[in-house]
Write an enzyme that holds these catalytic residues in place. Sequence first.
Site, PDB file in Angstrom:
ATOM      1  N   GLY A 190      -0.017  -1.197   7.084  1.00  0.00           N
ATOM      2  CA  GLY A 190      -0.820  -0.711   7.985  1.00  0.00           C
ATOM      3  C   GLY A 190      -0.188  -0.802   9.516  1.00  0.00           C
ATOM      4  O   GLY A 190       0.960  -0.824   9.631  1.00  0.00           O
ATOM      5  N   SER A 191      -1.251  -0.795  10.461  1.00  0.00           N
ATOM      6  CA  SER A 191      -0.566  -0.913  11.894  1.00  0.00           C
ATOM      7  C   SER A 191       0.024  -2.227  12.339  1.00  0.00           C
ATOM      8  O   SER A 191      -0.418  -3.178  11.660  1.00  0.00           O
ATOM      9  CB  SER A 191      -1.708  -0.747  12.725  1.00  0.00           C
TER      10      SER A 191
ATOM     11  N   GLU B  83       4.644   5.242  17.633  1.00  0.00           N
ATOM     12  CA  GLU B  83       4.719   5.895  16.413  1.00  0.00           C
ATOM     13  C   GLU B  83       3.754   7.234  16.601  1.00  0.00           C
ATOM     14  O   GLU B  83       2.424   7.228  16.780  1.00  0.00           O
ATOM     15  CB  GLU B  83       4.347   5.126  15.192  1.00  0.00           C
TER      16      GLU B  83
ATOM     17  N   LYS C 135      -8.559  -5.119  -0.480  1.00  0.00           N
ATOM     18  CA  LYS C 135      -9.498  -4.516   0.588  1.00  0.00           C
ATOM     19  C   LYS C 135      -8.675  -3.240   0.831  1.00  0.00           C
ATOM     20  O   LYS C 135      -7.534  -3.148   1.338  1.00  0.00           O
ATOM     21  CB  LYS C 135      -9.489  -5.506   1.762  1.00  0.00           C
ATOM     22  N   HIS C 136      -9.407  -2.176   0.595  1.00  0.00           N
ATOM     23  CA  HIS C 136      -8.740  -0.979   0.785  1.00  0.00           C
ATOM     24  C   HIS C 136      -9.207  -0.271   2.248  1.00  0.00           C
ATOM     25  O   HIS C 136     -10.209  -0.803   2.757  1.00  0.00           O
ATOM     26  CB  HIS C 136      -9.217   0.037  -0.249  1.00  0.00           C
TER      27      HIS C 136
ATOM     28  N   GLU D 215       4.448  -4.214   5.639  1.00  0.00           N
ATOM     29  CA  GLU D 215       4.993  -2.973   5.802  1.00  0.00           C
ATOM     30  C   GLU D 215       4.018  -2.156   6.905  1.00  0.00           C
ATOM     31  O   GLU D 215       2.918  -1.778   6.622  1.00  0.00           O
ATOM     32  CB  GLU D 215       5.080  -2.015   4.536  1.00  0.00           C
ATOM     33  N   LEU D 216       4.782  -2.189   8.170  1.00  0.00           N
ATOM     34  CA  LEU D 216       3.736  -1.535   9.172  1.00  0.00           C
ATOM     35  C   LEU D 216       4.570  -0.185   9.409  1.00  0.00           C
ATOM     36  O   LEU D 216       4.653   0.561   8.768  1.00  0.00           O
ATOM     37  CB  LEU D 216       3.817  -2.727  10.330  1.00  0.00           C
TER      38      LEU D 216
ATOM     39  N   TRP E 256      -5.036   4.068   3.848  1.00  0.00           N
ATOM     40  CA  TRP E 256      -5.549   5.446   3.555  1.00  0.00           C
ATOM     41  C   TRP E 256      -4.512   6.294   3.321  1.00  0.00           C
ATOM     42  O   TRP E 256      -4.644   7.291   2.461  1.00  0.00           O
ATOM     43  CB  TRP E 256      -6.483   5.865   4.583  1.00  0.00           C
ATOM     44  N   ASN E 257      -3.314   6.320   3.850  1.00  0.00           N
ATOM     45  CA  ASN E 257      -2.423   7.709   3.759  1.00  0.00           C
ATOM     46  C   ASN E 257      -2.169   7.779   2.246  1.00  0.00           C
ATOM     47  O   ASN E 257      -1.532   8.823   2.215  1.00  0.00           O
ATOM     48  CB  ASN E 257      -1.305   7.387   4.863  1.00  0.00           C
TER      49      ASN E 257
ATOM     50  N   CYS F 143       4.415   6.389   7.045  1.00  0.00           N
ATOM     51  CA  CYS F 143       5.450   5.383   7.892  1.00  0.00           C
ATOM     52  C   CYS F 143       6.941   5.770   8.076  1.00  0.00           C
ATOM     53  O   CYS F 143       7.472   5.361   8.881  1.00  0.00           O
ATOM     54  CB  CYS F 143       5.226   4.204   7.403  1.00  0.00           C
TER      55      CYS F 143
END
Length: 460
Positions: free
Chosen positions: A206-207, A359, A154-155, A228-229, A130-131, A262
């Site tokens: 995401g996470s 984080e 999938k957003h 990409e976390l 979402w960011n 991130c």
Amino acid sequence: MSIQTINPNNNQVVKSFTEMPPEAVEAAMIQAEKAFVLWRKTVYSKRANLLHMVAMIMRERKEELAAMITLEMGKLLDQSRGEIDLSADIFDYYALNGENFLGDKILDPKQGEALIRHSPIGILLGVEPWNFPFYQVARFAAPNIMIGNVVLVKHASNVPQCGIVIEEIFKTAGAPNGIYTNLLISGPRASVLAADDRIKGVSLTGSEAAGSSIAAVAGKNLKKSVLELGGNDAFIVLEDADIDQAVSWAVIGRMNNTGQCCVAAKRFIVIDSIADEFLSKFKAMLIDLKVGDPMDVETELGPLSSEKAAADLADQVQRSVDAGAKVVLGGKRLDRPGAFMAVTILTDLKPGMAAYSEELFGPVASFYRVKNDEEAIMLANDSSFGLGGSVFTKDIERGKRIADQIDTGMVFINHPTWTTPELPFGGTKHSGYGRELSSLGIDEFVNKKLIRVSALTDAF
């Protein structure tokens, strides 16, 4: 699962959406299969024309799309406009450069001829956050559609309108049905979908938890994944740096997108001889930030993306304080409606504290003092994350030497970690693997096929 637009400025529900039933997802998959059969045969110029059209429509609708971002996840309106510009630039970048990136690579064997030909692999699943609801999609979709793949996206569940409108833009641009499909489904259902044999690759931003789940499914089913976390970027300031410049970049690097990035600068590591001056000026600039409605162009600090995000960040800060961290600024939720957190600076951080190892996704800065370059490098590397980082110094060669020793996917000198279409983006360690953007970003989900032509006189 509830899929809703909730305005984080006041925590009011704006609109609700019904999750797609299994039969609708299956229909989307079938349509994607049909689309791939034809799309893989199209010439590069046709694919490029589609991407250029998407970029043009985004720019034409920039005000509308920017307001949608701000409504759904709270980004400052001017930053939302910048995100639309950057997203359009990414589509144009791959439209302009994709054919060259994907051209045959001629090899030089001892006998005969050989080349590497780049071919699409099929349907890809993108799980997006979402960011940066347009930018993250652009860097996944643009190169892969240029390759000849087709994508299902999938957003994030808190930006449903952004997800829906991106598919609408592709249709308006003339994309055949199935080239780009938005899926209104939950995270767990996306993990199940990743196991489907028709999905040939999965990309997730995401996470750590979400990445681990998707990677496990992809690995079990022998398919490629790109992750990409999170990040915990170090912002190193050496004693010879231009302190005023470094402080200005520190504020931007930490507070961009209300700190929900991130690659935001999160750990400020400063040589002791200038630490007091840096901290004093940093604090003074942060105190002056105007808090308010992100739709107001005068606002400099808006809400976090959701009430949960604000509560989780406040909990991380409190757990750190309970463990001995010192609050130099802020430290609490703001007393106002919405998902707001006070700008915060923490010091006296030690291993084991939440703010040391986790984080912090919001307007909270961790501040450290070190004696020399070696201590700065050791502290920068003392993290499970390895996404980005930065070094501020007037001695560029010294900065390069330090950058070379920082275990991350990206290091910037005299600038916080940033992104442009032509620069590769990605990390190491728990920050994930694979690269997006630049020529590297088009290499992830492609079959690099060797075609070898032997001379008639070749012998076994």
